[in-house]
Design a protein around this motif. Structure first.
Motif: not given
Length: 385
Positions: A81-92
């Motif tokens: 979940g933490s990695l998914a949040a980092l990936a989503a933030e990086s995408t944004a």
């Protein structure tokens, strides 16, 4: 582990160790220079700058926390979940600010390798790299210049961290296994001591008890027979005392391997650099009397080096030599100190010479060009020349 150093496989426990790991993790954040430069020089508006700096700060904190989990247990769902949040933030951030922010996905891939088990990281690292490549294709003009320079570090860095994670896990398991082996050895030694004491004293104490009861019953009517029982009790107790003394002497017998380890500790504590050999294998070792005499010689020589010589370096050499009188084991201890052993006649070296003579060996001592040399020789069993 004392101090602030953190070795591979060791979880940081003290505040100093945690600070060291945070600093080590923070060193690699220097490669976030591209997003920082973009915020400083690209002419973004005030709102964009605030959001950009806030997003970068949240990313750095999340990445640091994930890397800090290296070597720790934890639920994979939380890490994913933490990695998914980092990936989503990086995408944004990439979509909002442009190609300079694609480097964030390199950190996402590395965090995947560091925080996830290998089976999960095997999929998450390529996924993060693929997402970065897809975004690079979506950002005009960045595909050719950025995909390969960022894709290779993302893949290599991520899978390298899985190797580091496995190394940490293996190191921890090895340390736990060594501690278990040491505990089992200590338990075995206690059992051996208990068996030896039972074998030595069980029969003697039972016999002493039985004869004491007999003497007590015989004393009123047959004092002469009671006296004989008391004499037997005295003989049995004396023999038991001899057996115990011999057993204790065996337990306390000086061993060459033990003295080599003790010499290493003593010289290190005294700040003396040293050269020490490995202990001979049990199959090729000298007879017990020779080994004990040689061990005492090493102890005496190292004690003199530490206490009296003022030496900065000590070299110990253990050789198997052939002589006309038969094979001998030769121990030489050379230091670069003052050349004075610090032993008066009748003490130290004199006693050591007598001990070696009883074992059939010899002792040679004397000052050399720079320092003091002690050479002890004892008879040795057959072995390599």
């Amino acid at each position: 582990m004392s101090g602030v150093g953190v070795g591979i496989g060791q979880r940081p426990d003290t505040p100093g160790q945690k600070a060291v790991k945070v600093l080590w993790t923070g060193v690699w954040l220097v490669f976030l220079g591209a997003p920082v430069r973009d915020l400083l020089t690209a002419g973004h508006g005030p709102v964009a700058l605030v959001l950009g700096w806030a997003g970068l700060a949240v990313f750095v904190v999340g990445y640091t926390l994930l890397i800090f989990r290296t070597g720790h247990g934890g639920r994979s769902e939380v890490v994913l979940g933490s990695l998914a949040a980092l990936a989503a933030e990086s995408t944004a951030l990439v979509l909002a600010f442009g190609e300079a922010w694609l480097v964030l996905f390199v950190y996402v891939a590395i965090a995947s390798g560091a925080a996830l088990p290998p089976r999960a990281a095997r999929w998450s690292i390529p996924a993060a790299s693929a997402l970065m490549a897809g975004l690079a294709l979506a950002v005009p003009g960045s595909a050719e210049r950025l995909v390969l320079p960022l894709l290779v570090p993302a893949l290599l860095g991520g899978f390298a961290m899985t190797g580091v994670r496995e190394l940490i896990r293996t190191t921890i398991a090895l340390r736990e296994a060594r501690a278990t082996v040491a505990q089992l050895a200590a338990n075995e030694e206690r059992l051996r001591l208990a068996r030896d004491l039972h074998d030595l004293l069980g029969h003697s104490l039972s016999l002493i008890t039985l004869k004491s009861e007999l003497a007590g019953r015989m004393l009123p009517d047959h004092p002469d027979r009671a006296a004989q029982q008391v004499t037997d009790i005295e003989q049995v107790s004396r023999q038991a005392l001899v057996d115990v003394r011999e057993a204790v002497t065996g337990y306390r017998r000086a061993r060459l391997a033990t003295e080599l380890a003790g010499a290493r500790v003593a010289l290190t504590a005294a700040g003396v650099s040293f050269e020490l050999p490995s202990a001979p294998a049990p199959a090729d070792g000298p007879p017990e009397a020779s080994e004990e005499a040689l061990a005492w010689a090493l102890r005496e020589a190292v004690t003199n080096v530490v206490r009296h010589s003022g030496a900065r370096h000590c070299a110990v050499e253990l050789l198997h030599r052939g002589t006309p009188d038969g094979p001998v084991l030769e121990l030489s201890v050379r230091d670069d100190g003052s050349g004075r052993p610090g032993s008066a006649p009748g003490n130290g070296l004199t006693g050591l010479a007598e001990r070696l003579e009883r074992a059939g060996g010899t002792l040679e001592t004397g000052g050399v060009r720079r320092g003091f040399l002690l050479v002890a020789r004892v008879p040795a069993g057959p072995g390599p020349a």
